[in-house]
Write a protein that holds these residues in place. Structure first.
Motif, PDB file in Angstrom:
ATOM      1  N   LEU A 171      -5.298  -5.271  -0.091  1.00 52.65           N
ATOM      2  CA  LEU A 171      -5.811  -3.405   0.668  1.00 52.65           C
ATOM      3  C   LEU A 171      -3.974  -3.757   0.142  1.00 52.65           C
ATOM      4  O   LEU A 171      -3.940  -2.455   0.206  1.00 52.65           O
ATOM      5  CB  LEU A 171      -5.951  -3.630   1.747  1.00 52.65           C
ATOM      6  CG  LEU A 171      -7.246  -3.763   1.990  1.00 52.65           C
ATOM      7  CD1 LEU A 171      -8.122  -3.574   3.980  1.00 52.65           C
ATOM      8  CD2 LEU A 171      -8.752  -2.777   1.624  1.00 52.65           C
ATOM      9  N   VAL A 172      -3.301  -4.177   0.532  1.00 55.64           N
ATOM     10  CA  VAL A 172      -1.747  -4.080   0.777  1.00 55.64           C
ATOM     11  C   VAL A 172      -1.061  -4.370  -1.013  1.00 55.64           C
ATOM     12  O   VAL A 172      -0.631  -3.154  -1.205  1.00 55.64           O
ATOM     13  CB  VAL A 172      -1.059  -5.494   1.460  1.00 55.64           C
ATOM     14  CG1 VAL A 172       0.879  -5.628   0.997  1.00 55.64           C
ATOM     15  CG2 VAL A 172      -1.234  -5.916   2.122  1.00 55.64           C
ATOM     16  N   ASP A 173      -1.835  -4.602  -2.411  1.00 57.63           N
ATOM     17  CA  ASP A 173      -2.071  -4.514  -3.041  1.00 57.63           C
ATOM     18  C   ASP A 173      -2.132  -3.499  -3.484  1.00 57.63           C
ATOM     19  O   ASP A 173      -1.258  -2.669  -4.822  1.00 57.63           O
ATOM     20  CB  ASP A 173      -2.719  -5.843  -3.834  1.00 57.63           C
ATOM     21  CG  ASP A 173      -1.920  -7.145  -3.565  1.00 57.63           C
ATOM     22  OD1 ASP A 173      -1.064  -7.541  -3.429  1.00 57.63           O
ATOM     23  OD2 ASP A 173      -2.694  -8.156  -4.307  1.00 57.63           O
ATOM     24  N   PHE A 174      -3.300  -3.033  -2.945  1.00 49.76           N
ATOM     25  CA  PHE A 174      -3.625  -1.868  -3.439  1.00 49.76           C
ATOM     26  C   PHE A 174      -2.189  -0.671  -2.911  1.00 49.76           C
ATOM     27  O   PHE A 174      -2.147   0.525  -3.731  1.00 49.76           O
ATOM     28  CB  PHE A 174      -4.967  -0.911  -3.160  1.00 49.76           C
ATOM     29  CG  PHE A 174      -5.435   0.440  -2.747  1.00 49.76           C
ATOM     30  CD1 PHE A 174      -6.071   0.702  -3.761  1.00 49.76           C
ATOM     31  CD2 PHE A 174      -5.113   1.310  -1.651  1.00 49.76           C
ATOM     32  CE1 PHE A 174      -6.099   2.273  -3.998  1.00 49.76           C
ATOM     33  CE2 PHE A 174      -5.909   2.351  -1.403  1.00 49.76           C
ATOM     34  CZ  PHE A 174      -5.734   3.053  -2.321  1.00 49.76           C
ATOM     35  N   ALA A 175      -2.556  -0.449  -1.886  1.00 48.87           N
ATOM     36  CA  ALA A 175      -1.002   0.543  -0.959  1.00 48.87           C
ATOM     37  C   ALA A 175      -0.074   0.860  -2.221  1.00 48.87           C
ATOM     38  O   ALA A 175       0.000   0.831  -2.322  1.00 48.87           O
ATOM     39  CB  ALA A 175      -0.772  -0.224   0.009  1.00 48.87           C
ATOM     40  N   ASN A 176       0.037  -0.655  -2.271  1.00 47.63           N
ATOM     41  CA  ASN A 176       1.843  -0.932  -3.500  1.00 47.63           C
ATOM     42  C   ASN A 176       1.595  -0.290  -4.341  1.00 47.63           C
ATOM     43  O   ASN A 176       2.509   0.184  -4.957  1.00 47.63           O
ATOM     44  CB  ASN A 176       1.878  -2.482  -3.638  1.00 47.63           C
ATOM     45  CG  ASN A 176       2.837  -3.271  -1.701  1.00 47.63           C
ATOM     46  OD1 ASN A 176       2.397  -2.089  -1.282  1.00 47.63           O
ATOM     47  ND2 ASN A 176       2.377  -4.259  -1.535  1.00 47.63           N
ATOM     48  N   ASN A 177       0.573  -1.032  -5.489  1.00 46.21           N
ATOM     49  CA  ASN A 177       0.575  -0.303  -6.588  1.00 46.21           C
ATOM     50  C   ASN A 177      -0.082   1.171  -7.003  1.00 46.21           C
ATOM     51  O   ASN A 177       0.083   2.155  -8.198  1.00 46.21           O
ATOM     52  CB  ASN A 177      -0.768  -0.843  -7.487  1.00 46.21           C
ATOM     53  CG  ASN A 177       0.043  -2.514  -7.543  1.00 46.21           C
ATOM     54  OD1 ASN A 177       0.964  -2.639  -7.150  1.00 46.21           O
ATOM     55  ND2 ASN A 177      -0.734  -3.139  -7.141  1.00 46.21           N
ATOM     56  N   SER A 178      -0.600   2.161  -5.713  1.00 46.91           N
ATOM     57  CA  SER A 178      -1.038   3.212  -5.977  1.00 46.91           C
ATOM     58  C   SER A 178      -0.067   3.849  -5.809  1.00 46.91           C
ATOM     59  O   SER A 178       0.286   5.070  -4.771  1.00 46.91           O
ATOM     60  CB  SER A 178      -2.523   3.812  -4.456  1.00 46.91           C
ATOM     61  OG  SER A 178      -2.646   5.061  -4.648  1.00 46.91           O
TER      62      SER A 178
END
Length: 210
Positions: A171-178
């Motif tokens: 979820l952190v990766d998604f937030a950082n990459n969106s």
């Protein structure tokens, strides 16, 4: 933060209050939380702000626009989010109905571009609305019921443990990459919302780590 999570449980549960139950289920645990919420008062406050407050109206305008729709699509494409919805469905909670009713309400699909939507949205009125709604909630009773459910309901405890086991790093990766989600966070930060502290509270509540 724990109170906000408890309220989320109750709101998800509210879409299935009329369903008959033949045995004790997670849905019935949720219903117990719903029974504590003063929905008529909450709706009255929300409608007053929606009809009279320009900041809340602007926030609604943003939520029904293309930028928020892009974030919505990305969030509900995440396996971790779908896993939670699937878990709730298997436990007898109409989670997808709740999500779809919200989508219909805000018109997530289809979304028509609007110049108004691209403007920065003030959330001052929205903060006032949230504060008034939170003031209506029986906080001590909700927290007490949460503790009781954790001790007495195997179904509710299993659901909470399911949330705790969700892999936070993805979820952190998604937030950082969106880029869309980062744009939304930037708008919230511009208007004084401590987005980073919110995530720290979520991590602490569910025991998530990197």
């Amino acid at each position: 933060m724990k109170l906000l999570s408890i309220i989320s449980f109750a709101l998800v549960a509210s879409v299935a209050l009329s369903q008959p139950q033949t045995s004790r289920t997670l849905q019935e645990d949720f219903d117990d939380f719903v029974a504590l919420l003063p929905f008529e008062d909450i709706v009255a406050v929300a409608m007053r702000y929606f009809l009279t407050d320009k900041e809340v109206q602007a926030a609604v305008q943003y939520i029904t626009g293309p930028e928020f729709a892009a974030v919505w699509d990305q969030v509900f494409a995440l396996k971790e989010v779908l896993d939670i919805l699937d878990y709730l469905e298997e436990a007898g909670v109409r989670a997808y109905d709740a999500v779809n009713e919200l989508a219909d309400l805000i018109g997530v699909k289809p979304v028509k571009p609007s110049l108004m939507i691209r403007q920065a949205v003030s959330i001052r009125g929205l903060n006032d609305l949230i504060e008034e709604v939170l003031a209506l909630l029986p906080k001590e009773e909700l927290l007490a019921l949460f503790e009781q459910k954790m001790e007495t309901s195997a179904e509710f405890k299993a659901f909470f443990e399911k949330l705790q086991s969700t892999e936070f790093q993805s979820l952190v990766d998604f937030a950082n990459n969106s880029s869309e989600l980062q744009s939304l966070f930037d708008k919230l930060r511009e208007h004084g919302v401590d987005v980073d502290q919110f995530f720290e509270l979520v991590k602490g509540f569910f025991g998530w780590g990197y």
